[in-house]
Design a protein around this motif. Structure first.
Motif, PDB file in Angstrom:
ATOM      1  N   PRO A   6       0.830  -1.204   0.000  1.00  0.00           N
ATOM      2  CA  PRO A   6       0.000   0.000   0.000  1.00  0.00           C
ATOM      3  C   PRO A   6       0.866   1.255   0.000  1.00  0.00           C
ATOM      4  CG  PRO A   6      -0.023  -1.029   2.158  1.00  0.00           C
ATOM      5  CD  PRO A   6       0.736  -1.945   1.246  1.00  0.00           C
ATOM      6  N   GLY A   7       0.425   2.286  -0.680  1.00  0.00           N
ATOM      7  CA  GLY A   7       1.161   3.544  -0.738  1.00  0.00           C
ATOM      8  C   GLY A   7       2.117   3.652  -1.899  1.00  0.00           C
ATOM      9  N   GLY A   8       2.161   2.637  -2.743  1.00  0.00           N
ATOM     10  CA  GLY A   8       3.062   2.674  -3.897  1.00  0.00           C
ATOM     11  C   GLY A   8       2.775   3.848  -4.810  1.00  0.00           C
ATOM     12  N   ASP A   9       1.519   4.228  -4.927  1.00  0.00           N
ATOM     13  CA  ASP A   9       1.154   5.362  -5.769  1.00  0.00           C
ATOM     14  C   ASP A   9       1.617   6.694  -5.173  1.00  0.00           C
ATOM     15  OD1 ASP A   9      -0.641   4.953  -3.677  1.00  0.00           O
ATOM     16  OD2 ASP A   9      -2.273   5.977  -4.720  1.00  0.00           O
ATOM     17  N   LEU A  10       1.993   6.683  -3.900  1.00  0.00           N
ATOM     18  CA  LEU A  10       2.494   7.892  -3.229  1.00  0.00           C
ATOM     19  C   LEU A  10       4.017   7.910  -3.139  1.00  0.00           C
ATOM     20  CD1 LEU A  10      -0.070   7.963  -0.277  1.00  0.00           C
ATOM     21  CD2 LEU A  10      -0.132   9.316  -2.378  1.00  0.00           C
ATOM     22  N   GLY A  11       4.654   6.904  -3.726  1.00  0.00           N
ATOM     23  CA  GLY A  11       6.107   6.829  -3.663  1.00  0.00           C
ATOM     24  C   GLY A  11       6.633   6.144  -2.423  1.00  0.00           C
ATOM     25  N   LEU A  12       5.741   5.508  -1.652  1.00  0.00           N
ATOM     26  CA  LEU A  12       6.165   4.799  -0.447  1.00  0.00           C
ATOM     27  C   LEU A  12       6.700   3.429  -0.827  1.00  0.00           C
ATOM     28  CD1 LEU A  12       3.199   5.656   1.926  1.00  0.00           C
ATOM     29  CD2 LEU A  12       5.370   6.843   1.688  1.00  0.00           C
ATOM     30  N   ALA A  13       7.634   2.941  -0.062  1.00  0.00           N
ATOM     31  CA  ALA A  13       8.228   1.631  -0.326  1.00  0.00           C
ATOM     32  C   ALA A  13       8.358   0.867   0.981  1.00  0.00           C
ATOM     33  CB  ALA A  13       9.591   1.795  -0.976  1.00  0.00           C
ATOM     34  N   ASP A  14       8.534  -0.425   0.864  1.00  0.00           N
ATOM     35  CA  ASP A  14       8.741  -1.260   2.040  1.00  0.00           C
ATOM     36  C   ASP A  14      10.064  -0.895   2.711  1.00  0.00           C
ATOM     37  OD1 ASP A  14       6.445  -2.638   1.403  1.00  0.00           O
ATOM     38  OD2 ASP A  14       7.496  -4.187   0.291  1.00  0.00           O
ATOM     39  N   ALA A  15      10.083  -0.906   4.015  1.00  0.00           N
ATOM     40  CA  ALA A  15      11.310  -0.670   4.765  1.00  0.00           C
ATOM     41  C   ALA A  15      11.273  -1.565   5.994  1.00  0.00           C
ATOM     42  CB  ALA A  15      11.450   0.790   5.175  1.00  0.00           C
ATOM     43  N   GLY A  16      12.160  -2.519   6.037  1.00  0.00           N
ATOM     44  CA  GLY A  16      12.222  -3.433   7.164  1.00  0.00           C
ATOM     45  C   GLY A  16      13.023  -2.846   8.312  1.00  0.00           C
ATOM     46  N   HIS A  17      13.138  -3.625   9.353  1.00  0.00           N
ATOM     47  CA  HIS A  17      13.821  -3.183  10.571  1.00  0.00           C
ATOM     48  C   HIS A  17      15.274  -2.793  10.287  1.00  0.00           C
ATOM     49  CE1 HIS A  17      14.867  -2.910  14.777  1.00  0.00           C
ATOM     50  NE2 HIS A  17      15.873  -3.735  14.556  1.00  0.00           N
TER      51      HIS A  17
END
Length: 93
Positions: free
Chosen positions: A9-20
Motif C-alpha cells: 500500500p502507498g506505492g502510488d504515493l512513492g512509499l516503499a517497504d522498509a524493514g527493521h
C-alpha cells in the motif's frame, strides 16, 4: 492477507517497504543514536553530542551538575559518525 492481496500500500504515493534493518541503517545516516548500539552507560550526553537535550544552566540534579563540571573541564571523548567517500561496503571491517 491484505498485503498479499493488494501488494504494497502507498506505492502510488512513492512509499516503499522498509524493514527493521533498513530503518536502523537510516537512523545511522541521520545521526540518531541508539542505546546499546552507539551509546552505553559509560557515555555522557556531552560525549554523545546530546547536550542540546539538557538545560545545564539550571543544573539542580546531581547528574546535571556533573555534566556542567565536565563541560567546564572539557570533553575528552566524542561519538563520531563517519561518511565514507567510497560507498562499497567494508566486510568484516
Amino acid at each position: 492477507m491484505f498485503y498479499e492481496r493488494d501488494g504494497s500500500p502507498g506505492g502510488d504515493l512513492g512509499l516503499a517497504d522498509a524493514g527493521h534493518y533498513a530503518i536502523n541503517s537510516l537512523r545511522l545516516e541521520k545521526g540518531y543514536r541508539a542505546w546499546g548500539a552507539e551509546l552505553s552507560r559509560t557515555d555522557t550526553p556531552l560525549e554523545a553530542g546530546l547536550a542540546f537535550a539538557h538545560c545545564l544552566e539550571q543544573a539542580v540534579h546531581w547528574a546535571a551538575r556533573l555534566l556542567l563540571k565536565q563541560k567546564k573541564a572539557g570533553v575528552n571523548r566524542r561519538l563520531a559518525i563517519f561518511i565514507l567517500a567510497d560507498p562499497e561496503p567494508m566486510l568484516g571491517g
